[in-house]
Design an enzyme around this catalytic site. Sequence first.
Site, PDB file in Angstrom:
ATOM      1  CG  ASN A   1      -1.953   1.076   1.173  1.00  0.00           C
ATOM      2  OD1 ASN A   1      -1.732   2.108   0.541  1.00  0.00           O
ATOM      3  ND2 ASN A   1      -3.067   0.857   1.838  1.00  0.00           N
ATOM      4  CG  ASP A   2       2.976   2.527  -3.704  1.00  0.00           C
ATOM      5  OD1 ASP A   2       4.042   2.171  -3.197  1.00  0.00           O
ATOM      6  OD2 ASP A   2       2.654   2.287  -4.878  1.00  0.00           O
ATOM      7  CB  CYS A   3      -1.479   5.567   0.070  1.00  0.00           C
ATOM      8  SG  CYS A   3      -1.513   5.844  -1.703  1.00  0.00           S
TER       9      CYS A   3
END
Length: 816
Positions: free
Chosen positions: A484-486
């Site tokens: 989850n890049d965020c």
Amino acid sequence: MANYGHFDDAQREFVITRPDTPLPWLNYLGQDEYFGMVTQTAGGYSFWKDAKLRRLTRYRYNNNPMDNDGRFLYVKQGKSVWNPGWKPTRTKLDAFECRHGLGYTRIKGRKDGVEVEQLMFVPPQENLEVWKVTVRNKTKKTQKLSLFSYVEFCFFEALNDMTNYQRTYSIGEVEIEGNAIYHKTEYRERRNHYTLFGCTRDIDGYDTSRDAFVGVHNSLGDPKAVLAGKCSNSRAYGWNPVGAHQVNLSLKPGAEETFAFVLAYVEQGDLPKFDAPFVLNKTKGREILKRFSDLKAVDAAFASVKQRWEDLLSIYQAANVPSVPLARMVNTWNQAQVMATFNLSRSTSGYETGIGRGMGYRDSNQDVLGFVHLLPDRARQRILDIAATQLSDGTCYHQYQPLTKKGNADAGSGFNDDPLWLILSTCAYIRETGDATILDAQIGCADIPGSKHTLRDHLEISVAYTRRNRGPHGLPLIGRADWNDCLNLNCFSDQPNESFQTTANKGKGDVAESVMIAGLFLYAARDLAGLYRYLKQEDEAKRIDGYYAEMLEIVESQAWDGAWYTRAFDAFSKPVGSKVCKEGKVYIESQAWCVLGGAGQTNGRAKKALQAVDKYLYRPGLGCALQYPAYSEYHLELGEVSSYPPGYKENAGVFSHNNTWIHIGWTMMGEGEKALEYYLSICPAAKPDHDVYRSEPYVYAQMTASHLSPTPGEAKNSWLTGTAAWSFVVASQYLLGVRPDFNGLTIDPCVPKAWKGFSVTRKFRGVTYTIEVKNPKGRSKGVKSLVVDGVKVAGNTIPVPAAGTTAVKVEVTLGA
Ligand code: BGC
Ligand code: NOJ
């Protein structure tokens, strides 16, 4: 409920019956080095190898109207001006049809009794595209008309092309010879390549200046030359070179004429660059045009596009599958999408502009999982290329550039899930092929090129990296973010101009931990232990088993929140994705990966974790939101995940990719109904209302707005998503249950009890398996009997057949 088209399963085509789709519906051409994108109205562009550095035609992203540049044909017939693909003129057509097929698109438009058909494809191994054009007079009168072709050339380097006009307006250069237009900007100095746009039939005029053809104050909807019915044979000096041909036709009643346009990227190689000062040596261009002037060559090239796909798809085909959308996806469209994601990663689509990202480390590793059966040799090379961008301490460049194969310093590293995906892709390759020699390939390390590090060393480096980089709970550190890049738990970004992905972690030190990485580690460790057992290296396998047990203990003792698995611990060691949180209480990824990694099996938690997903995240027909509740305010300590409006993207959107892991989770539990229901909930082919879903019904989109958003069910960012590979894994290996294992093909379906059976043909390690699955007792899972070429065998893995065997018949009966 509007409907814009339907599947033609026999042709493996999606037929679009109205041009005004809710969003442009895209297809890809090419699968080697020349690629094009084409929409139902002929929008799109082409490039060779790298959409940033070798872009051939222009495209203006985020334009209004959307999708207004492309491969256009205009018809001028009496007073009327129209396009067979409707755009750009948007003149009302009497009939329209666009067929997106595998590697080709066929657009047909009819007006006032004249039909124009444009078939676009990239022949295998060629650096060019062909548009086969047929013009038909369907009336009882002779029809006279002019047909115009149109492309706008790009000055190859796409970013410069769309930003640096003080330079680019003075560099454009073309030549015209016969029916061919040569775009040769920058050729005189540093380039040794050009673009050819030729017609295989005699032409009645041409234009190469955009101002001349379109006009400075006109649009592509009313180009000057077409309105006038005449090209002016313009030559572009600077400004904006285009390619336009004019063909005048006079067609008797019922008559038709067929010819082709060819758009090619030509590298001059060792040939002399010039015939005379400033005059391009056109030997190669002439040869190409001559070759395709023979319509038989055009048809043969098209036949080979079709044949190539049939050959590829014959590796995995299912029949008599009771779910039609599943059959469509698994047999055709999901495999087409997997080809696109493997080739282009996340670089070039309707949403990715081709100038930003290169190949993603985690993305490309996962893309291999769904692709490896198609072209294992290419997967092998890809795995080695990716691994070579890992550093000797285990960190990975998050992205690398396809042309140089070098890690991208701008994107940097520090995404702590990256190293582990390499284990999954490598094991998938060996399961598919049985070829363990890949492990010995010496690829060095990005920081010590030429060193003796093998792929096997890289796998161990990855394991060691995760074990070494752990936080206060003993869980793996998250770094910049995990899958989850965020989830930027160390970033603390408070400046609008900072990138969440590349801004250095601030303040608290790098202590935030990821439960998802812990689960992924469990999965990877099992994979690796299995690989060592296949290699008969029991001691190594036991060592990895030990690591597994150690991590499992940490997960179970530290990450169980009571009714689901916690997602992470932030930089203050506070839980993320826990009942104690006000928002973001339940996250999907940690449920998925803990279950996939084998946690919760003996204590009932796996089931509970999936039930939590069902209760808080899942909605029928929509899929699972990423977390619940969505964040309504920005959290400095969480990062980008809380920056999106609720219900979109990583802030509780339905992020299709992670849904697929839950699908596998249900099959592990033997829940066939749930598994299929969930699978269909995100399946584009199962979306009933095109106006709600908006994106292409034949390929997955990265994201659908969830029930927590104001626009539930609306999809965005289609084609280039990790969902493609994982969905193919779900459907082919876990639902239909034909799964490559190190020692052979394992048969392990998980289907609704009401299914009576289905069959699968699978080519695997040189043998064609015809597998017939029967379900007389109405079970979901469990193989009661496995009969291989008439002989009952124990277990559910088909024994490796005797050398020389090419075909094997397998009868499977489900039951306890
Ligand atoms: C997006 C992610 C993406 C990341 C890296 C974020 O803004 O939400 O989906 O992976 O950027 O490009
Ligand atoms: C898109 C990225 O390409 C992928 O690497 C990432 O895992 C997802 N977004 C989720 O953030």
